[in-house]
Motif scaffolding. Structure first.
Motif, mmCIF file in Angstrom:
data_model
loop_
_atom_site.group_PDB
_atom_site.id
_atom_site.type_symbol
_atom_site.label_atom_id
_atom_site.label_comp_id
_atom_site.label_asym_id
_atom_site.label_seq_id
_atom_site.Cartn_x
_atom_site.Cartn_y
_atom_site.Cartn_z
ATOM 1 N N PHE A 36 0.803 -1.225 0.000
ATOM 2 C CA PHE A 36 0.000 0.000 0.000
ATOM 3 C C PHE A 36 0.838 1.278 0.000
ATOM 4 O O PHE A 36 0.367 2.319 -0.473
ATOM 5 N N THR A 37 2.058 1.228 0.509
ATOM 6 C CA THR A 37 2.862 2.446 0.630
ATOM 7 C C THR A 37 3.125 3.129 -0.713
ATOM 8 O O THR A 37 2.970 4.363 -0.810
ATOM 9 N N PRO A 38 3.530 2.418 -1.788
ATOM 10 C CA PRO A 38 3.761 3.122 -3.055
ATOM 11 C C PRO A 38 2.519 3.845 -3.574
ATOM 12 O O PRO A 38 2.616 4.959 -4.092
ATOM 13 N N SER A 39 1.347 3.218 -3.440
ATOM 14 C CA SER A 39 0.114 3.855 -3.919
ATOM 15 C C SER A 39 -0.193 5.116 -3.115
ATOM 16 O O SER A 39 -0.595 6.143 -3.673
ATOM 17 N N VAL A 40 -0.006 5.050 -1.792
ATOM 18 C CA VAL A 40 -0.247 6.222 -0.941
ATOM 19 C C VAL A 40 0.743 7.338 -1.286
ATOM 20 O O VAL A 40 0.367 8.521 -1.371
ATOM 21 N N MET A 41 1.998 6.972 -1.518
ATOM 22 C CA MET A 41 3.005 7.976 -1.856
ATOM 23 C C MET A 41 2.729 8.600 -3.225
ATOM 24 O O MET A 41 2.922 9.807 -3.417
ATOM 25 N N LEU A 42 2.261 7.801 -4.176
ATOM 26 C CA LEU A 42 1.921 8.357 -5.488
ATOM 27 C C LEU A 42 0.692 9.253 -5.397
ATOM 28 O O LEU A 42 0.587 10.241 -6.135
ATOM 29 N N LEU A 43 -0.230 8.915 -4.517
ATOM 30 C CA LEU A 43 -1.370 9.796 -4.281
ATOM 31 C C LEU A 43 -0.882 11.146 -3.756
ATOM 32 O O LEU A 43 -1.336 12.209 -4.212
ATOM 33 N N GLY A 44 0.060 11.114 -2.801
ATOM 34 C CA GLY A 44 0.633 12.353 -2.296
ATOM 35 C C GLY A 44 1.382 13.119 -3.364
ATOM 36 O O GLY A 44 1.298 14.360 -3.443
ATOM 37 N N TRP A 45 2.125 12.403 -4.224
ATOM 38 C CA TRP A 45 2.838 13.062 -5.326
ATOM 39 C C TRP A 45 1.862 13.781 -6.246
ATOM 40 O O TRP A 45 2.078 14.944 -6.620
ATOM 41 N N MET A 69 -2.143 2.568 -11.974
ATOM 42 C CA MET A 69 -1.296 1.432 -12.344
ATOM 43 C C MET A 69 -0.538 0.899 -11.142
ATOM 44 O O MET A 69 -0.366 -0.324 -10.985
ATOM 45 N N CYS A 70 -0.083 1.787 -10.272
ATOM 46 C CA CYS A 70 0.606 1.337 -9.062
ATOM 47 C C CYS A 70 -0.367 0.631 -8.121
ATOM 48 O O CYS A 70 -0.042 -0.412 -7.535
ATOM 49 N N LEU A 71 -1.571 1.184 -7.981
ATOM 50 C CA LEU A 71 -2.584 0.549 -7.143
ATOM 51 C C LEU A 71 -2.931 -0.839 -7.684
ATOM 52 O O LEU A 71 -3.079 -1.804 -6.921
ATOM 53 N N LEU A 187 8.783 0.781 -12.726
ATOM 54 C CA LEU A 187 10.077 1.454 -12.532
ATOM 55 C C LEU A 187 10.474 2.252 -13.770
ATOM 56 O O LEU A 187 10.956 3.388 -13.662
ATOM 57 N N ILE A 188 10.260 1.660 -14.948
ATOM 58 C CA ILE A 188 10.566 2.383 -16.186
ATOM 59 C C ILE A 188 9.696 3.636 -16.299
ATOM 60 O O ILE A 188 10.158 4.704 -16.707
ATOM 61 N N GLY A 189 8.419 3.500 -15.914
ATOM 62 C CA GLY A 189 7.514 4.636 -15.991
ATOM 63 C C GLY A 189 7.905 5.758 -15.047
ATOM 64 O O GLY A 189 7.824 6.939 -15.407
ATOM 65 N N ILE A 190 8.317 5.407 -13.831
ATOM 66 C CA ILE A 190 8.761 6.430 -12.885
ATOM 67 C C ILE A 190 9.975 7.165 -13.435
ATOM 68 O O ILE A 190 10.055 8.401 -13.402
ATOM 69 N N ILE A 238 9.808 5.622 -3.995
ATOM 70 C CA ILE A 238 8.720 4.751 -4.458
ATOM 71 C C ILE A 238 9.282 3.589 -5.270
ATOM 72 O O ILE A 238 8.872 2.433 -5.097
ATOM 73 N N GLY A 239 10.229 3.885 -6.135
ATOM 74 C CA GLY A 239 10.844 2.824 -6.932
ATOM 75 C C GLY A 239 11.556 1.793 -6.080
ATOM 76 O O GLY A 239 11.454 0.583 -6.327
ATOM 77 N N MET A 240 12.282 2.247 -5.053
ATOM 78 C CA MET A 240 12.978 1.303 -4.173
ATOM 79 C C MET A 240 11.992 0.432 -3.397
ATOM 80 O O MET A 240 12.239 -0.765 -3.184
ATOM 81 N N ILE A 241 10.874 1.008 -2.979
ATOM 82 C CA ILE A 241 9.856 0.219 -2.268
ATOM 83 C C ILE A 241 9.272 -0.838 -3.190
ATOM 84 O O ILE A 241 9.008 -1.974 -2.768
ATOM 85 N N LEU A 242 9.066 -0.507 -4.451
ATOM 86 C CA LEU A 242 8.568 -1.491 -5.414
ATOM 87 C C LEU A 242 9.548 -2.645 -5.582
ATOM 88 O O LEU A 242 9.137 -3.810 -5.703
#
Length: 273
Positions: A36-45, A69-71, A187-190, A238-242
């Protein structure tokens, strides 16, 4: 005697189907946190750095794409991959969770794809020109075929038990391949999105190159990804968490498949003694 033995065996099988998962509570908490953390962080971004969300063809509509896509891939698909190992429910319930999480993956991913296609169409940006877009489309198509094959093979079985048993290892392997491909695509998309930082230009069909709304309203023109501003740091994290999530999924799914209670108890006894 034979009849009694059969009843005992069926009763034992019913008990084993509801056995607890093979992962520990700590691993479960770590896994769900990474989901859930990457999705929450992308929401914040999207809200803090990219202006929020809309459905009007602007850059705000594009923001739905990375978030959805992350979600879909990090949250729903990863839970689908390890559903049989982390949820302490009856086997049929875990099968339902597995299928539902996969279906949610496709549904949310289609929202993300629709957002980016409509945004590109509105902004006169070419479709499917980058490696990220090619990999992403391949992942979505494979995930759709994987869900359909699983539905016809295991939920509404059209084949014999022997053929289902032969197909199951391939279903698992292909599912893992799609998941790791999805993480790589994220990761490529980020990296692609961050490479546009401070350089948001696009060319209209008449050849005129203009600055996008995102540069004019939400970015400093001198800011570059190589300068490592806060936005770039956030996306790198976010990428490292993924990557960590992919490692945890691999760790969980590569454990020995202790599906019966006796095997599970045997493993615990051997481990403790």
């Amino acid at each position: 005697m034979m009849r009694e033995s059969g009843r005992k065996r069926r009763a034992r099988d019913r008990v084993s189907e509801a056995d607890p998962p093979t992962v520990s509570c700590c691993m479960f908490i770590l896994f769900e946190a990474l989901c859930f953390t990457p999705s929450v962080m992308l929401l914040g971004w999207a809200v803090y750095y990219a202006g929020g969300f809309a459905w009007d063809g602007s850059h705000k509509q594009f923001n739905w794409h990375p978030f959805c896509m992350c979600l879909a891939m990090a949250t729903f698909f990863s839970n689908s991959i390890v559903a049989y190992r982390i949820f302490p429910f009856h086997r049929r319930t875990r099968k339902f969770i597995h299928a539902l999480m996969h279906l949610m993956t496709l549904f949310v991913a289609l929202i993300g794809l629709t957002a980016v296609f409509l945004n590109h169409q509105r902004q006169s940006i070419p479709h499917l020109y980058s490696l990220h877009s090619w990999c992403g489309l391949a992942v979505i198509c494979l995930a759709g075929m994987q869900w359909l094959c699983g539905l016809l093979t295991f939920v509404f079985p059209l084949f014999s038990a022997g053929k289902r048993a032969d197909f199951k290892p391939w279903h698992v392997r292909i599912g893992h391949l799609i998941f790791f491909g999805a993480i790589a695509t994220c990761l490529i998309g980020i990296n692609e999105k961050m490479s546009f930082l401070g350089n948001h230009t696009h060319t209209h069909s008449d050849g005129e190159t203009i600055l996008s709304d995102l540069t004019a309203k939400h970015h400093k023109p001198a800011m570059r990804y190589s300068d490592l501003p806060n936005e770039a740091v956030l996306c790198n994290v976010i990428g490292m968490i993924l990557v960590l999530l992919a490692g945890v999924v691999f760790s969980i799914s590569s454990q020995p498949d202790y599906t019966s209670g006796e095997k599970m108890r045997g493993f615990q006894l051997v481990s403790s003694g």
